[in-house]
Design a protein around this motif. Structure first.
Motif, short mmCIF file in Angstrom:
data_model
loop_
_atom_site.label_atom_id
_atom_site.label_comp_id
_atom_site.label_asym_id
_atom_site.label_seq_id
_atom_site.Cartn_x
_atom_site.Cartn_y
_atom_site.Cartn_z
N ASN A 20 -2.79 -5.27 -15.17
CA ASN A 20 -3.67 -3.98 -15.52
C ASN A 20 -5.07 -4.79 -14.90
N GLY A 21 -5.51 -3.84 -14.43
CA GLY A 21 -6.45 -3.71 -13.22
C GLY A 21 -6.23 -5.35 -11.88
N ALA A 22 -5.32 -5.32 -11.33
CA ALA A 22 -5.04 -5.82 -11.09
C ALA A 22 -5.49 -5.73 -9.71
N GLY A 23 -6.00 -4.58 -9.61
CA GLY A 23 -6.28 -3.67 -7.95
C GLY A 23 -4.95 -2.64 -7.66
N LYS A 24 -3.68 -2.62 -8.26
CA LYS A 24 -2.33 -2.05 -7.85
C LYS A 24 -3.11 -0.73 -7.60
N SER A 25 -3.46 0.22 -8.22
CA SER A 25 -3.86 2.15 -8.02
C SER A 25 -4.97 1.20 -6.55
N THR A 26 -5.76 0.98 -6.85
CA THR A 26 -6.60 0.39 -5.61
C THR A 26 -6.42 0.29 -4.10
N PHE A 27 -5.24 -0.12 -4.29
CA PHE A 27 -4.44 -0.33 -2.91
C PHE A 27 -4.12 0.78 -2.90
N VAL A 28 -3.28 1.44 -3.59
CA VAL A 28 -2.59 3.17 -2.76
C VAL A 28 -3.76 4.22 -2.65
N ARG A 29 -5.18 3.79 -3.83
CA ARG A 29 -6.33 4.71 -2.68
C ARG A 29 -6.36 4.64 -1.64
N GLN A 30 -6.63 3.30 -1.54
CA GLN A 30 -7.33 2.94 0.00
C GLN A 30 -6.22 3.61 1.20
N ILE A 31 -5.27 3.34 0.96
CA ILE A 31 -3.84 3.54 1.64
C ILE A 31 -4.06 5.15 1.75
N LEU A 58 16.24 -1.58 -8.56
CA LEU A 58 15.71 -0.92 -7.59
C LEU A 58 15.38 -0.94 -6.31
N VAL A 59 14.37 -1.83 -6.30
CA VAL A 59 13.46 -2.28 -5.35
C VAL A 59 14.47 -3.76 -4.14
N ASP A 60 13.94 -3.73 -3.15
CA ASP A 60 14.50 -4.58 -1.98
C ASP A 60 13.55 -5.89 -2.31
N ARG A 61 12.07 -5.88 -2.40
CA ARG A 61 10.86 -6.96 -1.54
C ARG A 61 10.01 -6.19 -3.16
N ILE A 62 9.38 -7.46 -3.80
CA ILE A 62 8.94 -7.55 -4.79
C ILE A 62 6.86 -8.14 -4.26
N VAL A 63 5.76 -7.28 -4.46
CA VAL A 63 5.02 -7.95 -4.28
C VAL A 63 4.16 -8.06 -5.55
N VAL A 64 3.15 -9.56 -4.85
CA VAL A 64 2.75 -9.38 -6.32
C VAL A 64 1.15 -9.27 -6.25
N PHE A 65 0.51 -8.42 -7.40
CA PHE A 65 -0.71 -8.40 -7.18
C PHE A 65 -1.21 -9.25 -8.24
N ARG A 66 -2.77 -10.25 -8.25
CA ARG A 66 -3.22 -10.51 -9.17
C ARG A 66 -4.65 -10.81 -8.85
N ARG A 67 -5.42 -10.20 -9.72
CA ARG A 67 -7.03 -10.24 -9.42
C ARG A 67 -7.33 -10.41 -7.83
N GLY A 68 -7.04 -8.53 -7.54
CA GLY A 68 -7.44 -8.21 -6.35
C GLY A 68 -6.60 -9.10 -5.12
N LYS A 69 -5.85 -9.46 -5.52
CA LYS A 69 -5.31 -10.38 -4.10
C LYS A 69 -4.19 -10.45 -4.07
N ILE A 70 -3.16 -10.32 -3.74
CA ILE A 70 -1.61 -10.59 -3.26
C ILE A 70 -1.37 -11.96 -3.08
N VAL A 71 -1.11 -12.16 -4.22
CA VAL A 71 -0.58 -13.63 -4.51
C VAL A 71 1.20 -14.05 -4.24
N ALA A 72 2.16 -13.21 -4.64
CA ALA A 72 3.72 -13.36 -4.37
C ALA A 72 3.95 -11.92 -2.99
N ASN A 73 4.81 -11.98 -2.52
CA ASN A 73 5.74 -11.21 -1.87
C ASN A 73 6.91 -12.27 -0.96
N LEU A 74 7.97 -11.29 -2.56
CA LEU A 74 8.92 -12.22 -1.94
C LEU A 74 10.43 -11.09 -2.47
N ARG A 75 11.80 -11.86 -1.72
CA ARG A 75 12.68 -10.69 -1.53
C ARG A 75 13.13 -11.33 -2.62
#
Ligand SMILES: Nc1ncnc2c1ncn2[C@@H]1O[C@H](COP(=O)(O)OP(=O)(O)OP(=O)(O)O)[C@@H](O)[C@H]1O
Ligand SMILES: [Mg+2]
Lengths: 388, 255
Positions: free
Chosen positions: B40-51, B213-230
C-alpha cells in the motif's frame, strides 16, 4: 461448494507459504466466510426500487382523504365533491381549479429547481428573478393610452415603446432569466462558490434590480395580448406543458442523463467525459428561464408587476420538489414527482381555506412542511445508506 | 518499437515533498498482460494516474501506440484507446447499468447537441451483449448501481472497459472486495481479453491471481520499480521479497 472449499484450502496453503504479506485482503476475508457455507453469489439484489413518485402520489391521496373526512365530520361539507344541487358535477370543480391554479406559477419555477437539485445544486434566486423579470418585462408590455389619457405607468412612453407585440416582452423576459441563470451557472462552474452562496447573491441582487427598475413603483396596464398569457386556466396549461416537456427531456436526452450522473457522482461524471462545467451552466440557465416564464405568467395574470413579486417562491419551489421526492443530495427525482409535490402543496393550502383556518396558520404550516420534507429526505438518505 | 504498446521513461510524480513515483521505466508489448504489485502506498495507482492523464506528471515521458503522448485528461486517454477501471470506481450510483456503461459516450438517435435523444434500445442491447461477452451476471439491468453489491458494481465497471474497442486496458485492483465467484468472473474476463490479444495492466495484491493470469510482474516499492520479472523466472516468495524490500538488486530489472 466443494470447488469453493478447494480454492480455500489452496489459498490457505498459499498464505502459509508466504511469510509476510500484510493483513488479510478483503477478498480473502470473503473467502474465509464463504468456506463456512454462506454461499458465494450475492446476486440477490433487491428488485427494482418502488418508484418514489408512487409514494408521493399515495401521500397526495391520503391528504385529500384526510381533508374530506375532516370536512364531512366537522363541517358537514365535502372537500373534493360537489355538494351543490344546482350544479351538475361530481367533483367540486372550482376547488380543483383553484388548487392547481395557485400552484402552477411556482410550479413552473419548481420544474427548473428540480433539474438544479438533481444535479446536486440549489437555486435560491428564482423568487427574485421572478420579481426583476416581472418589472422589466411588464415595462415592455404597456399600452399607450389608458381611458384616452397617456398611460402614466409606461416607462418608455417617450421612446414610443408601447403597444408592442407580445413577443417583445416575452423575449425581454427570457433574456432576463437567461442572463440571471447564466450568471449563476458561470459563478458556480468557474469559481468554486457553493451554489447556495452564488444563488443567494443573485437572490439579493435581482431583488435590488426589481426595486430599482421603477424606483419601487408598480407597473400596470399591460396590452391585451400580454394579459392573455395568464388569463383563466392558461397558467395551468403552461405549467403542465412545460412539465411534460422537461420530463421528456430528463428521461430521453443526454442532458437528462447527465443531470442524474453529475448529481450522483460528480467525479465519475467528469472521469467519464461529461463536461460538468458546461452542463451546470446550462442547468442554471434553464432554471433562470423557467423563473422568468413564471414571472410573465404571474404579472400577466395579476395585470400588474410589483418589485415584491415572487418573494419566497424559491423556497416554495424547493419544497414542492423535495415533497415530490427530489433528493437534496442530488441524483434522484423527477418532474412528475415535483408536479405531484406541487399538488400536495396546493391541497394543503386549499384544505386550510376549506377548514376556514386563518392565513397565519397556512404560513406556519408551510414552514413545517418545508422542514418536514427535508427531514423526510434525510431519513430516506439514511435508509439508502443502510440498504446499500 | 513497433510492437510496444506503452512505454514510460523516467516517469516521476511528486506531491509536494512526497515522492510517490520516481523514475519509472516501463514497457508493455502487444497482447501482453503485466501485473503491477507492491505494498500500500508503493505508487501503483499514482503510476496509473500519470499514464491516463488524471494527473499531470512531474517529469518523464510516455509513449502510447507508437506516439509520444501528453494526455490533458482521462477523456483524451480514453479517446486514444486506454480504458481504465480506477481504484475508486467511476460509476454514477443513481443510474442503471446501460447508462453507466455508456456514460459520457451515449449513443444518440437524433443529434440535438446537449438535448440529443438517446438511443436507449441500442444501449440496452449493447449492454446485454457486453455482459454476455464478459460473462457478467446482473439480475436486472434497470437496477441502479446503488442497489447492487460491491461485486456487481465492480463487474459493471469492468464490463465498461471491455465493451469499447481499446488498445490498452488498465485495471487497478479490480477484485478487491469481491467474493469468490465474482473474483473468478473477473478473472475470466481477463482471460478472455488475453485470448483476444488485448494488452492489460493489472494492479493486484493477490499473488495467486497474478500468477494465474499474467505474463510478467513488475514490483513497485516506495515509488520505484524494483523488479520486472517474467512469471516463469520467479515465484511467490521471490516477489514478496521484492515487495517487502528484503530482496533488492539491479539484476531483476534486466529481464
Ligand atoms: N493526491 C495526493 N497528494 C499527496 N500524496 C499522495 C496523493 N496521492 C497519492 N499520494 C501518496 O503517494 C503514495 C503512493 O500512493 P498510491 O495511491 O499510488 O499507492 P498504491 O500503490 O496505489 O497503494 P494501494 O495499494 O493502497 O492502492 C502514497 O504515499 C500516497 O500517500
Ligand atoms: Mg492504489
Amino acid at each position: 461448494m466443494n470447488a469453493i472449499r478447494a480454492t480455500c484450502v489452496h489459498l490457505d496453503a498459499f498464505r502459509k507459504s508466504v511469510p509476510v504479506f500484510g493483513p488479510m485482503r478483503p477478498e480473502e476475508k470473503n473467502l474465509a466466510q464463504t468456506s463456512h457455507g454462506v454461499g458465494g453469489l450475492s446476486y440477490d439484489a433487491k428488485k427494482r426500487a418502488w418508484p418514489a413518485e408512487f409514494n408521493v402520489f399515495l401521500a397526495l391521496i391520503i391528504l385529500v382523504g384526510a381533508f374530506e373526512l375532516i370536512g364531512r365530520v366537522f363541517l358537514g361539507d365535502s372537500f373534493l365533491f360537489n355538494t351543490r344541487d344546482n350544479v351538475d358535477a361530481i367533483f367540486n370543480e372550482a376547488r380543483l381549479q383553484i388548487i392547481i391554479l395557485q400552484v402552477s406559477i411556482v410550479g413552473i419555477i419548481a420544474i427548473g429547481v428540480t433539474q438544479v437539485i438533481i444535479t446536486g445544486g440549489i437555486d435560491l434566486s428564482s423568487g427574485s428573478i421572478v420579481g426583476a423579470t416581472a418589472m422589466i418585462a411588464m415595462s415592455f408590455a404597456q399600452v399607450a393610452t389608458v381611458n384616452g389619457n397617456p398611460n402614466p405607468k409606461a416607462m418608455f412612453l417617450a421612446q414610443g415603446w408601447t403597444d408592442l407585440p407580445v413577443i417583445v416582452p416575452l423575449i425581454v423576459a427570457i433574456g432576463c432569466g437567461l442572463l440571471a441563470g447564466l450568471t449563476n451557472g458561470l459563478l458556480i462552474a468557474y469559481t468554486r462558490i457553493p451554489p447556495f452562496i452564488a444563488t443567494l447573491g443573485m437572490m439579493v441582487t435581482a431583488r435590488g434590480i426589481a426595486k430599482w427598475w421603477s424606483k419601487g413603483q408598480p407597473i400596470s396596464f399591460p396590452t391585451d395580448s400580454f394579459a392573455a398569457i395568464g388569463k383563466g386556466l392558461m397558467p395551468v396549461i403552461i405549467f403542465i406543458s412545460l412539465a411534460i416537456l422537461f420530463q421528456l427531456i430528463l428521461s430521453y436526452t443526454k442532458y437528462g442523463k447527465h443531470c442524474y450522473a453529475i448529481g450522483s457522482n460528480e467525479d465519475a461524471a467528469r472521469m467519464s467525459g461529461i463536461n460538468v462545467k458546461n452542463h451546470k451552466i446550462l442547468v442554471y440557465a434553464i432554471a433562470g428561464i423557467l423563473a422568468s416564464l413564471a414571472a410573465v405568467v404571474l404579472c400577466s395574470k395579476n395585470l400588474t408587476a410589483q418589485a415584491g413579486m415572487g418573494v419566497m417562491y424559491e423556497l416554495d419551489a424547493i419544497a414542492m420538489a423535495v415533497i415530490g421526492g427530489v433528493s437534496l443530495s442530488g441524483g434522484r427525482g423527477s418532474i412528475i414527482g415535483t408536479v405531484i409535490g406541487s399538488l400536495i402543496f396546493g391541497v394543503i393550502i386549499s384544505g386550510f381555506t376549506f377548514l376556514r383556518l386563518d392565513a397565519y396558520y397556512q404560513e406556519m404550516v408551510k414552514g413545517v412542511i418545508i422542514v418536514g420534507a427535508v427531514v423526510l429526505d434525510q431519513w430516506r438518505q439514511r435508509q439508502r445508506a443502510i440498504g446499500a | 518499437m513497433s510492437d510496444i504498446v506503452l512505454k514510460t521513461e523516467n516517469l516521476t510524480k511528486r506531491y509536494g515533498g512526497v515522492h510517490a513515483l520516481e523514475g519509472a521505466d516501463f514497457e508493455l508489448r502487444k497482447g501482453e498482460h503485466v501485473a503491477i504489485m507492491g505494498d500500500n502506498g508503493a505508487g501503483k495507482s499514482t503510476f496509473v494516474r500519470q499514464i491516463t492523464g488524471v494527473e499531470q506528471r512531474t517529469d518523464g515521458k510516455v509513449w502510447f501506440d507508437g506516439k509520444e503522448v501528453n494526455f490533458a485528461g482521462p477523456i483524451e486517454a480514453r479517446e486514444a484507446g486506454i480504458e481504465t477501471v480506477f481504484q475508486n470506481l467511476a460509476l454514477a450510483d443513481d443510474l442503471d447499468v446501460p447508462s453507466n456503461l455508456f456514460l459520457g459516450r451515449e449513443k444518440v438517435l437524433f443529434n440535438l447537441g446537449p438535448f440529443s435523444i438517446l438511443d436507449r434500445k441500442y444501449m440496452r442491447k449493447a449492454t446485454e451483449a457486453a455482459l454476455v461477452r464478459t460473462a457478467v451476471k446482473i439480475p436486472n439491468l434497470n437496477n441502479t448501481i446503488r442497489h447492487m453489491s460491491g461485486g456487481q458494481r465492480q463487474c459493471v465497471a469492468i464490463a465498461r472497459t471491455a465493451t469499447f474497442a481499446s488498445k490498452l486496458i488498465i485495471m487497478d485492483e479490480p477484485t478487491a472486495a469481491l467474493g469468490v465467484q465474482e473474483t473468478a468472473q473477473v478473472e475470466n474476463i481477463i482471460r478472455t481479453l488475453k485470448a483476444n490479444g488485448e494488452p492489460l495492466i493489472l494492479i493486484s495484491h493477490n499473488m495467486r491471481q497474478v500468477f494465474d493470469l499474467v505474463d510478467r510482474i513488475v514490483v513497485f516499492r516506495r515509488g520505484k520499480i524494483v523488479a520486472n520479472l517474467r512469471k516463469q523466472d520467479t515465484d511467490g516468495n521471490d516477489i514478496v521479497a521484492y515487495i517487502t524490500g528484503s530482496k533488492t538488486g539491479e539484476a531483476a530489472l534486466a529481464a
